[in-house]
Design a protein around this motif. Structure first.
Motif, PDB file in Angstrom:
ATOM      1  N   LEU A  22       6.014   8.220  14.135  1.00 12.03           N
ATOM      2  CA  LEU A  22       5.618   7.210  13.143  1.00 12.03           C
ATOM      3  C   LEU A  22       4.126   7.309  12.860  1.00 12.03           C
ATOM      4  CD1 LEU A  22       7.085   3.640  13.808  1.00 12.03           C
ATOM      5  CD2 LEU A  22       7.391   5.098  11.800  1.00 12.03           C
ATOM      6  N   HIS A  23       3.343   7.425  13.932  1.00  8.48           N
ATOM      7  CA  HIS A  23       1.884   7.521  13.790  1.00  8.48           C
ATOM      8  C   HIS A  23       1.511   8.777  12.992  1.00  8.48           C
ATOM      9  CE1 HIS A  23      -2.363   7.505  14.703  1.00  8.48           C
ATOM     10  NE2 HIS A  23      -2.254   8.679  15.288  1.00  8.48           N
ATOM     11  N   ARG A  24       2.198   9.886  13.314  1.00  9.79           N
ATOM     12  CA  ARG A  24       1.918  11.148  12.609  1.00  9.79           C
ATOM     13  C   ARG A  24       2.141  10.993  11.100  1.00  9.79           C
ATOM     14  NH1 ARG A  24       4.579  14.454  16.309  1.00  9.79           N
ATOM     15  NH2 ARG A  24       6.448  14.130  15.075  1.00  9.79           N
ATOM     16  N   GLU A  25       3.109  10.158  10.755  1.00  7.61           N
ATOM     17  CA  GLU A  25       3.412   9.947   9.327  1.00  7.61           C
ATOM     18  C   GLU A  25       2.549   8.835   8.723  1.00  7.61           C
ATOM     19  OE1 GLU A  25       5.446  11.730   7.459  1.00  7.61           O
ATOM     20  OE2 GLU A  25       5.987  13.027   9.133  1.00  7.61           O
ATOM     21  N   GLY A  26       1.646   8.266   9.529  1.00  9.59           N
ATOM     22  CA  GLY A  26       0.730   7.253   8.995  1.00  9.59           C
ATOM     23  C   GLY A  26       1.199   5.824   9.152  1.00  9.59           C
ATOM     24  N   PHE A  27       2.136   5.587  10.097  1.00 10.01           N
ATOM     25  CA  PHE A  27       2.688   4.231  10.237  1.00 10.01           C
ATOM     26  C   PHE A  27       2.636   3.728  11.675  1.00 10.01           C
ATOM     27  CE2 PHE A  27       4.590   5.918   6.362  1.00 10.01           C
ATOM     28  CZ  PHE A  27       4.293   4.875   5.486  1.00 10.01           C
ATOM     29  N   ALA A  28       2.868   2.425  11.798  1.00  8.62           N
ATOM     30  CA  ALA A  28       2.826   1.778  13.120  1.00  8.62           C
ATOM     31  C   ALA A  28       3.874   0.673  13.185  1.00  8.62           C
ATOM     32  CB  ALA A  28       1.441   1.160  13.338  1.00  8.62           C
ATOM     33  N   ARG A  34       9.060   5.266   3.054  1.00  5.44           N
ATOM     34  CA  ARG A  34       7.652   4.918   2.783  1.00  5.44           C
ATOM     35  C   ARG A  34       7.540   3.806   1.756  1.00  5.44           C
ATOM     36  NH1 ARG A  34       3.966   8.694   4.392  1.00  5.44           N
ATOM     37  NH2 ARG A  34       4.918  10.449   5.461  1.00  5.44           N
ATOM     38  N   GLU A  35       8.404   3.855   0.758  1.00  4.80           N
ATOM     39  CA  GLU A  35       8.292   2.867  -0.321  1.00  4.80           C
ATOM     40  C   GLU A  35       8.614   1.461   0.157  1.00  4.80           C
ATOM     41  OE1 GLU A  35      10.311   3.778  -4.070  1.00  4.80           O
ATOM     42  OE2 GLU A  35       9.050   5.582  -3.981  1.00  4.80           O
ATOM     43  N   GLN A  36       9.676   1.362   0.941  1.00  8.99           N
ATOM     44  CA  GLN A  36      10.079   0.042   1.455  1.00  8.99           C
ATOM     45  C   GLN A  36       9.196  -0.407   2.623  1.00  8.99           C
ATOM     46  OE1 GLN A  36      12.526  -2.110   0.428  1.00  8.99           O
ATOM     47  NE2 GLN A  36      12.721  -0.760  -1.332  1.00  8.99           N
ATOM     48  N   GLY A  37       8.485   0.557   3.240  1.00  8.57           N
ATOM     49  CA  GLY A  37       7.703   0.217   4.432  1.00  8.57           C
ATOM     50  C   GLY A  37       8.610  -0.096   5.609  1.00  8.57           C
ATOM     51  N   THR A  38       9.646   0.736   5.770  1.00 11.26           N
ATOM     52  CA  THR A  38      10.581   0.529   6.889  1.00 11.26           C
ATOM     53  C   THR A  38      10.942   1.874   7.525  1.00 11.26           C
ATOM     54  OG1 THR A  38      12.490   0.703   5.427  1.00 11.26           O
ATOM     55  CG2 THR A  38      11.689  -1.521   5.884  1.00 11.26           C
TER      56      THR A  38
END
Ligand SMILES: Cc1cc2nc3c(=O)[nH]c(=O)nc-3n(C[C@H](O)[C@H](O)[C@H](O)COP(=O)(O)OP(=O)(O)OC[C@H]3O[C@@H](n4cnc5c(N)ncnc54)[C@H](O)[C@@H]3O)c2cc1C
Length: 423
Positions: free
Chosen positions: A90-96, A70-74
């Protein structure tokens, strides 16, 4: 001969002797160390012999781990994972991810190896999301290429055509998750597209234009836009002469839309709108062949015009043609290396003798624009001509020779199109 030896479309039979499906990295290293010739096989979605080997094939389908930073955004992913499997979590964790191809069933490593792309003026191909890559090279050693630490070699390695070794895992840039809606328009006159190309392709986050080349019309425009907090955007009563579709559509007008992602402006997560086809509808094989050519964006209109002049050759053997746009990147073997492109794609009927007669006509018409064929689709271009289109080819050859001096990962495709030799 391997069991079930064909690619997804069934138009190519792998010649490899064996298919390995290792479960741990040490097994992969052992296979590589003991093989004379081998190559990684992804989800078999390429239409040509790029993934074949005169020796063995190695599938990393058991390598499907996902590790979020999460911190690195990767996100770090095992090379065998398919986009559809990755995206939901990924979506479930808030990312795309920034973009996706038309089909979510394709493996991440295979897609990045061939510069697979989606659409969007601001969106680079899928390989542009890669920040680091770990692979097993010819001597069985693990080597890491990172955008930050070895920028030059990294840019050569990411679209590696499987020639550098077996990719074990990739690290991808991620974004905060977002919702999208997909609105379709019908019957965009070619004259309007020619007059307003930039306005049309920039009218959404991702825009796809479909034509069967039977008339001077783009039958469908798929407009994929971001929405925030589920708020809906206006549907324009027309888009340069095209009118909003009043029902869900398949890109091929005569087919059922049941396997297509949600349309009619209904908002939903990015991974259920960016691809045209749904993950939960699994097409096991395809009654089709595909070709695609990348043209520097400034030549888009001239190139479309050139295709229009070939309609009598193209239309009889075509299922559908799609036009997409892709941002420029710095990956040596990407067809969009340092140039924004428009990609003209053809889904043909499954008749190679007929298709192989039309491709040289298309390639001749597109030659003045320095059109580059998709690495994973069907083309007939001479190796010399193809090689002249890649400024970084000598450096790429050098990279392959350095990491694979004896040509373990080379196959007929790489020998022909990268090294210019027939075997
Ligand atoms: C129905 C369909 C829809 C498609 N849609 C699109 C689209 O929207 N956009 C687009 O650009 N393309 C599209 N393609 C083409 C497809 O994305 C490419 O052919 C892609 O390379 C297929 O990936 P794959 O995992 O099936 O790889 P394969 O075809 O199995 O292999 C392709 C290459 O990747 C290499 N490779 C695979 N895994 C590894 C690994 N672990 N390490 C090293 N090398 C590896 C192989 O050696 C080979 O060189 C589509 C294809 C189909 C059949």
């Amino acid at each position: 001969m391997i069991q079930n030896p064909t690619n997804w479309a069934g138009n190519y039979t792998y010649q490899a002797n064996r298919l390995h499906q290792p479960e741990i990295i040490e097994q992969v290293q052992e296979i590589v160390s003991h093989s004379h010739k081998l190559k990684a096989l992804g989800s078999r979605h390429s239409f040509n012999d790029i993934a074949d080997s005169p020796g063995d094939l190695v599938s990393l389908e058991h390598f499907d781990q996902v590790l979020l930073d999460r911190e690195q955004g990767t996100v770090m992913v095992g090379a065998g994972i398919r986009y559809g499997e990755l995206c939901r979590g990924l979506h479930r964790e808030g990312f795309a991810l920034h973009n996706l191809a038309s089909l979510p069933h394709i493996s991440v490593a295979g897609a990045c190896s061939t510069a697979t792309h989606g659409s969007g003026d601001q969106n680079g191909n899928l390989a542009t999301a890669v920040t680091a890559m770990e692979l097993i090279t010819a001597d069985g050693e693990l080597v890491t290429f990172s955008r930050e630490d070895q920028p030059d070699q990294f840019q050569g390695a990411v679209v590696g055509l499987g020639g550098l070794g077996i990719v074990k895992k990739l690290t991808l840039d991620i974004l905060p998750t977002f919702d999208m809606r997909q609105d379709l328009y019908e019957n965009l006159p070619l004259s309007q597209l020619e007059a307003h190309f930039d306005e049309i392709t920039s009218s959404g986050y991702s825009v796809s234009l479909f034509t069967d080349w039977r008339d001077a019309i783009f039958n469908q425009v798929w407009l994929k836009r971001q929405v925030s907090n589920g708020a809906s955007l206006e549907v324009e009563p027309q888009l340069f002469g095209a009118i909003p579709a009043t029902r869900r559509l398949h890109p091929i007008g005569s087919l059922s839309s049941e396997n297509c992602t949600e349309q009619m402006g209904i908002p939903g997560p990015w991974y259920e709108r960016l691809p045209h086809f749904r993950m939960d509808f699994t097409p096991s094989s395809g009654e089709e062949l595909q070709s695609e050519y990348f043209i520097p964006r400034q030549h888009a209109i001239a190139a479309l015009h050139a295709m229009d002049q070939l309609r009598e050759h193209i239309a009889p053997i075509l299922q559908i043609s799609e036009v997409r746009t892709i941002a420029a990147d710095n990956l040596w073997m990407s067809p969009c290396y340092q140039q924004a492109c428009v990609a003209i794609h053809f889904t043909w009927i499954k008749d190679w003798p007929a298709v192989s007669k039309v491709l040289p006509l298309i390639e001749e018409r597109l030659a003045p624009f320095r059109a580059r064929p998709h690495w994973g689709k069907l083309f007939t271009m001479d190796p010399e001509r193809l090689q002249a289109l890649y400024a970084k080819l000598p450096e790429f050859q050098g990279l392959l020779r350095h990491y694979d001096p004896e040509g373990k990962f080379r196959n007929a495709f790489l020998d022909k199109y990268i090294f210019g030799q027939s075997i």
